[in-house]
Design an enzyme around this catalytic site. Structure first.
Site, PDB file in Angstrom:
ATOM      1  CG  ASN A   1      -1.795   1.381   1.580  1.00 42.89           C
ATOM      2  OD1 ASN A   1      -1.723   2.162   0.540  1.00 42.89           O
ATOM      3  ND2 ASN A   1      -2.604   1.375   2.577  1.00 42.89           N
ATOM      4  CD1 TRP A   2       3.494   1.215  -3.184  1.00 43.46           C
ATOM      5  CD2 TRP A   2       3.435   2.465  -4.799  1.00 43.46           C
ATOM      6  NE1 TRP A   2       4.106   0.539  -4.077  1.00 43.46           N
ATOM      7  CE2 TRP A   2       4.184   1.211  -5.042  1.00 43.46           C
ATOM      8  CE3 TRP A   2       3.498   3.575  -5.796  1.00 43.46           C
ATOM      9  CZ2 TRP A   2       4.722   1.107  -6.514  1.00 43.46           C
ATOM     10  CZ3 TRP A   2       3.990   3.297  -6.853  1.00 43.46           C
ATOM     11  CH2 TRP A   2       4.596   2.201  -7.426  1.00 43.46           C
ATOM     12  CE  LYS A   3      -0.072   2.967   4.793  1.00 42.89           C
ATOM     13  NZ  LYS A   3      -0.143   3.022   6.311  1.00 42.89           N
TER      14      LYS A   3
ATOM     15  CG  HIS B   1      -5.817   1.730   5.266  1.00 38.30           C
ATOM     16  ND1 HIS B   1      -5.357   2.751   6.239  1.00 38.30           N
ATOM     17  CD2 HIS B   1      -4.853   0.983   4.934  1.00 38.30           C
ATOM     18  CE1 HIS B   1      -4.201   2.170   6.546  1.00 38.30           C
ATOM     19  NE2 HIS B   1      -3.563   1.355   5.896  1.00 38.30           N
TER      20      HIS B   1
ATOM     21  CD  GLU C   1      -3.133   5.307   6.845  1.00 33.36           C
ATOM     22  OE1 GLU C   1      -2.786   5.445   5.581  1.00 33.36           O
ATOM     23  OE2 GLU C   1      -2.273   4.930   7.499  1.00 33.36           O
TER      24      GLU C   1
ATOM     25  CD  GLU D   1      -3.694  -2.527   7.193  1.00 34.78           C
ATOM     26  OE1 GLU D   1      -2.404  -2.882   6.534  1.00 34.78           O
ATOM     27  OE2 GLU D   1      -4.083  -1.524   6.908  1.00 34.78           O
TER      28      GLU D   1
ATOM     29  N   GLY E   1       2.436   2.101  11.117  1.00 36.67           N
ATOM     30  CA  GLY E   1       3.378   2.790  11.074  1.00 36.67           C
ATOM     31  C   GLY E   1       3.938   3.443  12.300  1.00 36.67           C
TER      32      GLY E   1
ATOM     33  CB  SER F   1       5.162  -2.034  12.078  1.00 28.25           C
ATOM     34  OG  SER F   1       4.795  -0.716  12.489  1.00 28.25           O
TER      35      SER F   1
ATOM     36  N   GLY G   1       3.028  -1.079   4.421  1.00 25.81           N
ATOM     37  CA  GLY G   1       2.961   0.294   4.032  1.00 25.81           C
ATOM     38  C   GLY G   1       4.277   0.619   3.764  1.00 25.81           C
ATOM     39  N   GLY G   2       5.106   1.241   4.827  1.00 26.19           N
ATOM     40  CA  GLY G   2       6.150   1.820   4.743  1.00 26.19           C
ATOM     41  C   GLY G   2       7.378   0.832   4.018  1.00 26.19           C
TER      42      GLY G   2
END
Ligand code: 13P
Length: 253
Positions: free
Chosen positions: A9-11, A97, A99, A169, A175, A215, A236-237
């Site tokens: 997920n590049w966000k 998600h 977010e 998640e 994150g 994470s 994610g990251g």
């Protein structure tokens, strides 16, 4: 056996040039080193989709969006519908998600509408669920995840459910560098699979891929993915760096 899936997920990262270059890098890598047991997906910002679909064509990496509208078309300024996403060549869309739930106040009803529309448009949905820190501390995490699934997903017909991948998640792990322990992930994934079994039967439950997100990194992926009800990850990251993302995909083998 269920196939594993590792989805990045590049966000809201990378401009168009950076994103397409990165998609090309991943395409080249996974064409030369095809992932044997895991499906690899990248979920990019909307503006990357058409270009990324061209780059990834006939390769080993699938493509998805990170959100979609709850309506098919019309006067909804700024929105992008599942039908438009599909027309780019993308196969997946992330819905629900944390977010989106937190910053854009997307509730279970809206997410249910988006999910049904996306599936009826022919997209596969990566449906996210997970509790916040206080809910874990109050021991209400199972209640919360059950509600998210019952209201968001369990109106679907059994055939429609086959177009769904669930991503658990825990919001406190996203994150933050904190990860659910492999045991905590397994416990929740099993709970989710049991809910699907109760509602849709054993075969649907056994087929459902349930991904872990929060994470996830090369140092912890293999252990988390080794749990019986963990079928890969939503990353994610660590999906923004080739070496890390490749290492996580390899951990799913
Ligand atoms: P991180 O891997 O950066 O914690 O993000 C997880 C996530 O939100 C994937 O959707």
């Amino acid at each position: 056996m269920r196939k594993k899936i590792v989805a990045g997920n590049w966000k809201m990262n990378m401009d168009l040039n950076e994103g397409l270059k990165f998609a090309e890098t991943l395409h080249k890598h996974f064409t030369e080193n095809p992932p044997a047991k895991a499906e690899v997906v990248i979920c990019t910002p909307y503006i990357h989709l058409a270009g990324a679909a061209a780059v990834l064509k006939k390769g080993k990496v699938s493509l998805g969006a990170q959100n979609c509208a709850s309506e098919a078309s019309g006067a909804f300024t700024g929105e992008v519908s599942p039908w438009m996403i599909k027309s780019t060549g993308a196969q997946y869309v992330i819905i629900g998600h944390s977010e989106r739930r937190t910053y854009y106040k997307e509730d279970d009803r809206l997410l249910n509408k988006k999910t049904a529309l996306a599936i009826n448009t022919g997209l596969k949905v990566i449906f996210c669920c997970g509790e916040v820190k206080e809910e874990r501390e109050n021991n209400t995490h199972f209640v919360v995840v059950r509600r998210q699934l019952e209201e968001g997903l369990f109106t679907l017909q059994p055939g429609e459910l086959d177009s769904v991948v669930i991503a658990y998640e825990p919001v406190w792990a996203i994150g933050t560098g904190l990860t659910a322990s492999p045991e905590q992930a397994q416990e929740m994934h099993k709970f989710i699979r049991d809910l699907i079994r109760e509602k849709y039967g054993k075969e649907s439950a056994d087929r459902m891929p349930i991904l872990y997100g929060g994470s996830c990194k090369p140092s912890n992926a293999a252990e988390i993915f080794s749990k019986p009800d963990v079928d890969g990850g939503l990353i994610g990251g660590a999906a923004l760096k080739k070496e890390d993302f490749v290492a996580i995909v390899e951990a799913a083998l």
